[in-house]
Scaffold this motif. Structure first.
Motif, PDB file in Angstrom:
ATOM      1  N   ASP A   7      -0.187   9.094   3.827  1.00 19.85           N
ATOM      2  CA  ASP A   7       0.676   7.879   4.252  1.00 19.85           C
ATOM      3  C   ASP A   7       1.017   7.114   2.933  1.00 19.85           C
ATOM      4  O   ASP A   7       0.136   6.171   2.412  1.00 19.85           O
ATOM      5  CB  ASP A   7      -0.289   7.081   5.160  1.00 19.85           C
ATOM      6  N   GLU A   9       3.152   4.598   2.839  1.00 14.05           N
ATOM      7  CA  GLU A   9       3.364   2.981   3.065  1.00 14.05           C
ATOM      8  C   GLU A   9       2.101   2.259   2.662  1.00 14.05           C
ATOM      9  O   GLU A   9       1.555   1.470   2.076  1.00 14.05           O
ATOM     10  CB  GLU A   9       3.680   2.658   4.357  1.00 14.05           C
ATOM     11  N   LYS A  10       0.883   3.046   3.214  1.00 16.18           N
ATOM     12  CA  LYS A  10      -0.336   2.535   3.192  1.00 16.18           C
ATOM     13  C   LYS A  10      -0.940   2.378   1.757  1.00 16.18           C
ATOM     14  O   LYS A  10      -1.374   1.545   1.371  1.00 16.18           O
ATOM     15  CB  LYS A  10      -1.538   3.545   4.046  1.00 16.18           C
ATOM     16  N   TYR A  11      -0.499   3.662   1.041  1.00 17.92           N
ATOM     17  CA  TYR A  11      -0.966   3.994  -0.529  1.00 17.92           C
ATOM     18  C   TYR A  11      -0.198   2.711  -1.148  1.00 17.92           C
ATOM     19  O   TYR A  11      -0.788   2.036  -1.912  1.00 17.92           O
ATOM     20  CB  TYR A  11      -0.509   5.033  -0.927  1.00 17.92           C
ATOM     21  N   LYS A  13       0.926  -0.304  -0.644  1.00 18.32           N
ATOM     22  CA  LYS A  13       0.407  -1.479  -0.210  1.00 18.32           C
ATOM     23  C   LYS A  13      -0.784  -1.784  -0.995  1.00 18.32           C
ATOM     24  O   LYS A  13      -1.015  -2.692  -1.773  1.00 18.32           O
ATOM     25  CB  LYS A  13       0.310  -1.632   1.160  1.00 18.32           C
ATOM     26  N   GLU A  14      -1.808  -0.926  -1.035  1.00 16.16           N
ATOM     27  CA  GLU A  14      -3.047  -0.946  -1.742  1.00 16.16           C
ATOM     28  C   GLU A  14      -2.960  -0.703  -3.130  1.00 16.16           C
ATOM     29  O   GLU A  14      -3.593  -1.742  -3.828  1.00 16.16           O
ATOM     30  CB  GLU A  14      -4.096   0.253  -1.188  1.00 16.16           C
ATOM     31  N   SER A 288      -6.644   6.395  -1.230  1.00 18.06           N
ATOM     32  CA  SER A 288      -6.481   5.321   0.284  1.00 18.06           C
ATOM     33  C   SER A 288      -5.322   6.117   1.199  1.00 18.06           C
ATOM     34  O   SER A 288      -5.325   5.509   2.257  1.00 18.06           O
ATOM     35  CB  SER A 288      -6.170   4.080  -0.329  1.00 18.06           C
ATOM     36  N   GLY A 289      -4.320   6.846   0.562  1.00 16.53           N
ATOM     37  CA  GLY A 289      -3.280   7.325   1.335  1.00 16.53           C
ATOM     38  C   GLY A 289      -3.393   8.584   1.881  1.00 16.53           C
ATOM     39  O   GLY A 289      -2.646   8.869   3.056  1.00 16.53           O
TER      40      GLY A 289
END
Length: 502
Positions: A7, A9-11, A13-14, A288-289
């Protein structure tokens, strides 16, 4: 449909928030970017769902705070080193990168020629940059770098290399490839910034290896395969474990040089380093992604196989040594993989044997098999009209467009006219149409031929297809397939015995 395991987008952001958190401690943070800022094909392949321009989009969110220094090793310019995924030299890639960065609105501070020794091609490149309004700096190699700390952090070391004036809190230091001199540039700048009274920090953004994935995770093994020519080996970061009791993965060069880099930073700043391990220096939050570990594992395994083919081909072409070849073979075996685990390999080889038997030839037949994103496999072989790359693409488009195999998308008369142009007017000894020539002919035919138009409209659906050739492709065909988004491998065999055309 290709399965997604990451993901973006998730990556993003973090990752963005973590970098901003690190910046808060300094007036300026020198952020060494390893890997590719734009077009990270390797990451895209091993992390299905990864945006190959994710790093660039990350920086775009920080563009008000960031500027870029691009490093390129003078000898890489001199020997015209090629960036394989684009088929262009490193100096050309610097120009491409500048255009890309500007397109994202990110400030390019300058280009730095590292370990400069008056190389003629480097001089020409510098002149071209300067005449186009790009700031250019040169750094000389420092005797004793990186081990002789006293000499490096002194009048005969960093002080001799010019300071690159910067104005933003995040200075991204990047380059077109490995060994560009990024770390030395960061340290050199930190020395001058400290002399100017600025509170400075250093961090490293390496995509791979992923520090918080297991040592033998296929994603980390795929990194070893990708850097096999650099002799990189993943290791447990013993400094990190001793400091925190936490297992972290890093690679040999970072672990080996950490004590020296730590001493240099402490010598520059006059303070004890905040870093207890090379992993501490990193800011990567890639894990994280990952949303489907099994999908990622399988993709990474396929990348290991793909890299094994690439090394065999480099060895055949004289671009890789025996040590690199043997190391790649060990990586493949330790991963319990074989080249035939790549889906299109056996169909390509089997069809080549079928064609060979059918025509009664003893010569190797040039065949390409393509595994389409929908899982179907098509093949194409070299004929009198077109080469295997062109034939495979044409057959793939016909299947995707539900066009019967016996229907001609291109009139033989058109193909023959192009062939006469090549041989009679352009004096080519290779009359068969290449993939690029076939696509141009198809684009023209699509204007007046509705069936050709149907096939032409399927081109985007070739993206993420997997292909294998029984022979080494020409650079033109290889690049055309890559531009279409097709991942291609090939057996390390030349199509003919002709030395020049190979």
């Amino acid at each position: 449909m290709k399965k997604v395991g990451f993901d973006s987008e998730k990556y993003l952001k973090e990752q963005s928030s973590y970098i901003l958190e690190r910046v808060q401690h300094y007036d300026k943070l020198y952020l060494e970017f390893g890997g590719k800022l734009i077009g990270d094909k390797h990451a895209k392949r091993v992390l299905p769902g990864f945006d190959e321009d994710a790093k660039m989009k990350l920086l775009a969110t920080l563009k008000e705070k960031a500027e870029i220094i691009i490093c390129v090793y003078a000898s890489d310019i001199e020997r015209k080193k090629i960036r394989e995924d684009y088929g262009i030299t490193y100096d050309q890639d610097v120009l491409r990168l500048i255009d890309e960065y500007r397109g994202y609105g990110i400030s390019v501070n300058s280009v730095l020629i590292t370990r400069y020794q008056e190389q003629p091609n480097a001089k020409v490149f510098m002149a071209k940059l300067e005449r186009n309004g790009i700031n250019v700096y040169t750094h000389r190699a420092i005797e004793g770098y990186p081990t002789n700390v006293e000499a490096i952090v002194g009048e005969e070391g960093f002080a001799k290399n010019p300071y690159i004036e910067t104005s933003k809190p995040i200075i991204v230091v990047t380059g077109p490839g490995p060994a560009s001199g990024k770390l030395a540039t960061c340290l050199n700048q930190m020395y001058h910034e400290h002399e100017l009274g600025n509170k400075i920090g250093y961090a490293k953004f390496e995509t791979f290896p992923v520090w918080n994935l297991p040592l033998k995770h296929p994603v980390n093994i795929a990194y070893e395969a990708a850097t096999v020519d650099l002799k990189d080996v993943n290791m447990i970061d013993n400094y990190h474990y001793e400091a925190y009791g936490e297992v972290a993965v890093n690679y040999n060069r970072d672990i080996e040089t950490f004590p020296v880099i730590k001493r240099i930073i402490e010598k520059i700043t006059g303070k004890e380093s905040v870093y207890q391990s090379p992993t501490d220096m990193g800011v990567n939050r890639l894990k994280s992604g990952i949303i489907d570990d099994q999908v990622v594992r399988e993709a990474a395994k396929q990348e290991i196989i793909r890299r094994s083919f690439a090394v065999e081909n480099d060895y055949k072409k004289g671009l890789a040594d025996e040590d690199t070849l043997r190391r790649m073979q060990v990586i493949l075996e330790e991963s319990d993989l074989k080249k035939e685990d790549r889906v299109p390999v056996l169909p390509a080889r089997d069809y080549a044997i079928t064609v060979q038997d059918r025509i009664g030839s003893t010569n190797l037949q040039a065949v390409i098999a393509i595994e389409l994103p929908n899982g179907k496999i098509i093949t194409g072989r070299t004929t009198k009209l077109m080469d295997a790359s062109a034939a495979a693409i044409l057959n793939g488009l016909k299947l995707l467009a539900n066009v019967a195999d016996e229907i001609d998308l291109l009139a033989p008369m058109i193909l023959q006219t192009i062939q006469r142009l090549k041989t009679d007017d352009l004096n080519s000894r290779v009359p068969t149409l290449s993939a690029n020539e076939l696509l141009i002919a198809l684009a023209i035919s699509a204007v007046t031929n509705p069936t050709a138009q149907l096939a032409y409209q399927q081109l985007p659906n070739l993206k993420a297809a997997q292909a294998h050739s029984t022979v080494i492709l020409s650079r033109e065909n290889e690049q055309t397939l890559k531009k279409l988004g097709i991942d291609i491998t090939n057996d390390p065999v030349y199509p003919t015995e002709n030395l020049y055309y190979n």
